[in-house]
Design an enzyme around this catalytic site. Sequence first.
Site, PDB file in Angstrom:
ATOM      1  N   ARG A   1       1.093  -5.129  -5.153  1.00  0.00           N
ATOM      2  CA  ARG A   1       1.223  -6.289  -4.260  1.00  0.00           C
ATOM      3  C   ARG A   1       1.392  -7.481  -5.213  1.00  0.00           C
ATOM      4  NH1 ARG A   1      -0.700  -4.157   0.747  1.00  0.00           N
ATOM      5  NH2 ARG A   1      -2.448  -2.738   0.544  1.00  0.00           N
TER       6      ARG A   1
ATOM      7  N   GLY B   1       0.838  -1.214   0.000  1.00  0.00           N
ATOM      8  CA  GLY B   1       0.000   0.000   0.000  1.00  0.00           C
ATOM      9  C   GLY B   1       0.861   1.248   0.000  1.00  0.00           C
TER      10      GLY B   1
ATOM     11  N   ARG C   1      13.608  10.188  -2.538  1.00  0.00           N
ATOM     12  CA  ARG C   1      14.492  11.338  -2.771  1.00  0.00           C
ATOM     13  C   ARG C   1      15.740  11.259  -1.877  1.00  0.00           C
ATOM     14  NH1 ARG C   1      14.484  16.164   0.172  1.00  0.00           N
ATOM     15  NH2 ARG C   1      15.091  18.066  -0.940  1.00  0.00           N
TER      16      ARG C   1
ATOM     17  N   ASP D   1      -0.267   2.118   8.372  1.00  0.00           N
ATOM     18  CA  ASP D   1      -0.792   1.341   9.504  1.00  0.00           C
ATOM     19  C   ASP D   1       0.002   1.469  10.808  1.00  0.00           C
ATOM     20  OD1 ASP D   1      -2.771   0.413   7.863  1.00  0.00           O
ATOM     21  OD2 ASP D   1      -1.806  -1.504   7.426  1.00  0.00           O
TER      22      ASP D   1
ATOM     23  N   ASP E   1       2.226  -0.459  11.908  1.00  0.00           N
ATOM     24  CA  ASP E   1       2.219  -1.763  12.583  1.00  0.00           C
ATOM     25  C   ASP E   1       3.553  -2.498  12.488  1.00  0.00           C
ATOM     26  OD1 ASP E   1       2.055  -2.145   9.877  1.00  0.00           O
ATOM     27  OD2 ASP E   1       0.548  -3.717   9.966  1.00  0.00           O
TER      28      ASP E   1
ATOM     29  N   ASP F   1       4.899  -4.923   6.010  1.00  0.00           N
ATOM     30  CA  ASP F   1       5.352  -6.283   6.339  1.00  0.00           C
ATOM     31  C   ASP F   1       5.457  -7.206   5.119  1.00  0.00           C
ATOM     32  OD1 ASP F   1       2.623  -6.419   6.121  1.00  0.00           O
ATOM     33  OD2 ASP F   1       2.331  -7.708   7.865  1.00  0.00           O
ATOM     34  N   GLY F   2       4.541  -7.082   4.156  1.00  0.00           N
ATOM     35  CA  GLY F   2       4.612  -7.909   2.946  1.00  0.00           C
ATOM     36  C   GLY F   2       5.904  -7.637   2.181  1.00  0.00           C
TER      37      GLY F   2
ATOM     38  N   ARG G   1      -6.624  -3.215   9.092  1.00  0.00           N
ATOM     39  CA  ARG G   1      -7.232  -4.550   9.128  1.00  0.00           C
ATOM     40  C   ARG G   1      -6.812  -5.301  10.377  1.00  0.00           C
ATOM     41  NH1 ARG G   1      -6.762  -5.832   3.020  1.00  0.00           N
ATOM     42  NH2 ARG G   1      -4.568  -5.611   3.477  1.00  0.00           N
TER      43      ARG G   1
ATOM     44  N   THR H   1       4.229   2.648   5.624  1.00  0.00           N
ATOM     45  CA  THR H   1       2.842   2.151   5.650  1.00  0.00           C
ATOM     46  C   THR H   1       2.038   3.056   6.568  1.00  0.00           C
ATOM     47  OG1 THR H   1       1.371   0.412   6.486  1.00  0.00           O
ATOM     48  CG2 THR H   1       3.597   0.414   7.369  1.00  0.00           C
TER      49      THR H   1
END
Length: 322
Positions: free
Chosen positions: A72, A11, A21, A128, A130, A103-104, A172, A126
Amino acid sequence: MKRIGVLTSGGDAPGMNAAIRAVVRVAHTQGVEVVGIRRGYAGMIEGEFQPLGPRDVANIIQRGGTILLTARSKAFMTREGRAQAAAHLKNAGIDGLVVIGGDGTFHGAIKLIKEHQIPVVGVPGTIDNDLYGTDYTIGFDTAVNTALEAIDRIRDTAASHGRVFFIEVMGRDAGFIALDVGIAGGAEIIALPEISVSPQEIAEVITRSAEKGKQSSIVVVAEGAYPGGAEALMRAVAELTGLEGRVTVLGHIQRGGSPTAKDRVLASRLGGAAAEALIGGASGVMLGEVEGEVALTPLHEAVGNRKDIRRELYELARVLAV
Ligand code: F6P
């Protein structure tokens, strides 16, 4: 190291451009060329490479999204896909990689290092927040502020009509956005994936709020907090209370827009540190910021450990909703 690659994957997050940059310009000052890889690992498999010099990354620090595009990639999850990607890197003379993502992205990097011995360094990008090993990820601050602006607007109409609004924010598996946005937006109650809150409890809070004279209420719901999201949660609460609530799903609006100053500074710092670390011989680590200092965390720890939300903030939000 003569030439390194940089990509964004997963994402998109505001501040990714500022990170690209910084990678390009810090590498340049160290006499190392940079190649931009388009569409993340998907583009690596197809050999979609473009040289990036200091002038190619001019005028992007303020732009949301990612100039390198992102994806992705399912193909990169296969051994064959990764072998094809590694062959393209070798042909292009790319000696190491900076990967910017979540994480992905890091799971992919770990496999690339293991199977093809290509040095890779990660930058946490990200919304998130997380990832373990950094207090904040690039994009989180902007996403929170974007969601907050929307909630402030919704509060105006909620107050005018005396309504209860359920507002769904992204996340999520992690409630970092919901927690910060809920506190900053003065929510009556916050629903997170990490701390379960039942429709019954929410119904009670809303009923008590009305009894205390509150005309309207805001419920902030992380997308992963309840099966079916804010819409399903609102219906469950409506069945118990008979309330006629409204639902707003903020969705991808939270991922776009110009990064805040905080995200630009974080991205510049971590992007620059990642280029330096890679050129200096590091691999298999993520560059994060912990208590104000740049910190290196092994990639497998960054993805393998769960970063906890601050429970005391959650408790504070409940107290402040009195
Ligand atoms: O990981 C970032 C994120 O925005 C999550 O908060 C959200 O659950 C997910 O991506 C949405 O993914 P997509 O853009 O693929 O629908």
